[in-house]
Design an enzyme around this catalytic site. Structure first.
Site: not given
Length: 454
Positions: A374, A377
Site C-alpha cells: 500500500c 502505508c
C-alpha cells in the site's frame, strides 16, 4: 544580460535567517537572474495553489538559493496531476521545468545531490525564472562532492540550501551500531537518519520539489515514474496526503543524453565522474562501476541489485510487483515488509486477537493495520517508526499487524479496518480499541492522538 520582466521585482534587499539544521544558510541581498518527461492513483488528489509569498515556519527550507519569486494573489486552484503527467509526457525537460517554476514560484525547490542532476539547475537557469536549490549534507559525502557544491554555487551565482541530519540521532546510531553498521544490516536505517528525515523536514516547508530521477536509472524502482505526480511518500507545507507535488523533468531522458547536454552547455560536473563514478551518494556506499555495468551497481553493492533506493524515492516502486509478493498474505514475502524497527512489535493473528480480547491491559498499545504494497502505508512508514522511537521506554507499546491477504476479512470484521493504513489505540483500561480518525499521519498528529488517550 538584461533582467527578464518577470524578475525585475527582485531589486532590493532581504534579511538573513538563522535556521537550525543547515550547514550554510545565506540570503542574497541582490537579484541573481541567470543569463540566459507514473504510477496511477486510485483517486485524483487536489492540491491547493501556492502563494509565492513566503510563510515563515521552522521547517521551511530557507530562501538561500537564488531568487525570491514574485508575490501573487491568493487564489483557489486545483490540478489533476495524473492528467497533467499524460499531457506533458512528451514535453522537453526545459518545458517541464518552466511549468513547474511558473506554477509554484517560491514554494518549489530543486533537489541537488552533487551528481549529474546539475542538469536541473542548468534547465532552471535557462527558463530565466527564479529558482531555489537544496541538498542533503549527510556528513559522509566525498570531498570531491563538497568541492563540487562550491563550484556549482560560484558558477550559477546561487547559495545552495543544505539540510543536515539531527546530531542526536546520528550520535545514537553511531554509538549503538558503529560507523559502518550498514554493511551488516543494510543501509535503510542509516539513510533514514541521514537522508530521509532531513528531506522530510525540508519538504514540509514546500508545496513541490524537483528531482533528477530518470526511468533508466533503476528499472526495478523507477521504470514507471511520471514527469509530475502527487508525491506518494512525503508531505508538503499544508500536511497530509496529497499536499506535495513532485516534478521529474528528466524522467524520460536517457543518461547519455543528459551527459551530451552537460557537455554542450559547458556545465561543471563532479570530478568523481572522471574516476568511474556515475551514481554518486555517500562515500562508504558508492564506488565506481566497470564498463557495461549499470550505474546503480555502484550503490550499496553488497545488497539486492533490484532495490537500489535509500528511501527518498521509495514510493516509485511498481506496486503490482510488490502486490504479487505480498498481496496474498504469503509470510515468505516478509523480506519486503515495512515498519521495520527494534521499537516496533510485530503482532501475529494470535497476538492481535489476544490484545483485542484483554479488558484490563497493563499498558496501552498503538497498532497499525497495514499492507506492505500500500503506497499510503509506505508514505507513513518514516513517521510511524519515528513515533515508535519517541515512545520507546514509555508505557505505550507500538506494534504492527499485517492485515491484507488472508487476514483482511478478520481485520474488517473485528478490527475496524476500512482502508490501509488503519491505526488503532488499545487503551490501558478499556476493552474497545479507538480508531485514529484523521488522514494526517505525521509524528506530531499521531503523538497528539496517543497523548489524548494514553
Amino acid at each position: 544580460m538584461a533582467l527578464s520582466a518577470s524578475s525585475s521585482f527582485l531589486r532590493g534587499s532581504t534579511t538573513s535567517h538563522d535556521l537550525k539544521g543547515f550547514r550554510s544558510v545565506r540570503l542574497l541581498d541582490k537579484c541573481l537572474v541567470p543569463s540566459v518527461p507514473g504510477d496511477s492513483y486510485l483517486r485524483t488528489f487536489l492540491v491547493k495553489p501556492v502563494c509565492a509569498e513566503l510563510k515563515r515556519s521552522d521547517s521551511v527550507v530557507p530562501l538561500a538559493a537564488t531568487m525570491v519569486a514574485p508575490e501573487v494573489e491568493d487564489r483557489i486552484e486545483t490540478e489533476d496531476y495524473e492528467k497533467l503527467a499524460k499531457e506533458m509526457g512528451h514535453a522537453s525537460p526545459l518545458e517541464i521545468m518552466d511549468r513547474a517554476l511558473e506554477k509554484f514560484g517560491n514554494d518549489i525547490a530543486i533537489a541537488f545531490s552533487g551528481a549529474e542532476d546539475v542538469a536541473l539547475i542548468e534547465y532552471a537557469k535557462l527558463t530565466s525564472r527564479p529558482f531555489r536549490v537544496f541538498s542533503l549534507d549527510t556528513g559522509r559525502l566525498n570531498p570531491e562532492t563538497y568541492q563540487f557544491f562550491d563550484t556549482v554555487e560560484k558558477h550559477y551565482g546561487i547559495n545552495i540550501e543544505y539540510m543536515l541530519p539531527d546530531a542526536v540521532e546520528v550520535q545514537a546510531l553511531v554509538r549503538s551500531k558503529g560507523l559502518f553498521s550498514f554493511y551488516e544490516d543494510g543501509h535503510q536505517e542509516c539513510c533514514r537518519v541521514r537522508k530521509v528525515r532531513p528531506l522530510r523536514r525540508a519538504l514540509k516547508g514546500l508545496r513541490a520539489w524537483i528531482t533528477g530521477q530518470r526511468k533508466d536509472q533503476s528499472p526495478g524502482t523507477r521504470a514507471e515514474i511520471p514527469v509530475v505526480q502527487v508525491d506518494p511518500s512525503f508531505e508538503g507545507m499544508d500536511g497530509g496526503v496529497g499536499s506535495l507535488v513532485k516534478w521529474n523533468p528528466v524522467a524520460n531522458v536517457e543518461g547519455r543524453d543528459i551527459w551530451n547536454f552537460l557537455q554542450a552547455m559547458n556545465v561543471p560536473v563532479n570530478s568523481l565522474h572522471l574516476q568511474g563514478y556515475i551514481s554518486i551518494g555517500c562515500e562508504p556506499c558508492t564506488r565506481p562501476v566497470l564498463p557495461g555495468q549499470h550505474e546503480r551497481e555502484g550503490r550499496w553493492w553488497w545488497e539486492d541489485a533490484k532495490a537500489k533506493e535509500c528511501g527518498l524515492h521509495k514510493g516509485n516502486i511498481r506496486q503490482e510487483e510488490v502486490a504479487q509478493l505480498n498481496g496474498n498474505g504469503n509470510e515468505s514475502a516478509m523480506d519486503n515488509d515495512i515498519f521495520n524497527s527494534q521499537n516496533l512489535v510485530t503482532l501475529s493473528r494470535a497476538g492481535i486477537e489476544n490484545l483485542a480480547g484483554l479488558k484490563n491491559r497493563r499498558e496501552p498499545w498503538l497498532v497499525v493495520l497495514y499492507a506492505p504494497w500500500c503506497r499510503f502505508c509506505q508514505a507513513m512508514e518514516g513517521s510511524y517508526v519515528e513515533l515508535a522511537e519517541k515512545l520507546a521506554g514509555s508505557e505505550v507499546k507500538v506494534g504492527k499487524f499485517r492485515a491484507d491477504g488472508e487476514q483482511k476479512a478478520y481485520a474488517q470484521q473485528e478490527l475496524q479496518l476500512g482502508s490501509f493504513p488503519t491505526i488503532l489505540l488499545f487503551p490501558k483500561h478499556s476493552a474497545s480499541a479507538v480508531k485514529y480518525p484523521s488522514e494526517k499521519r505525521d509524528v506530531d498528529s499521531l503523538m497528539a492522538f496517543v497523548n489524548a488517550l494514553r
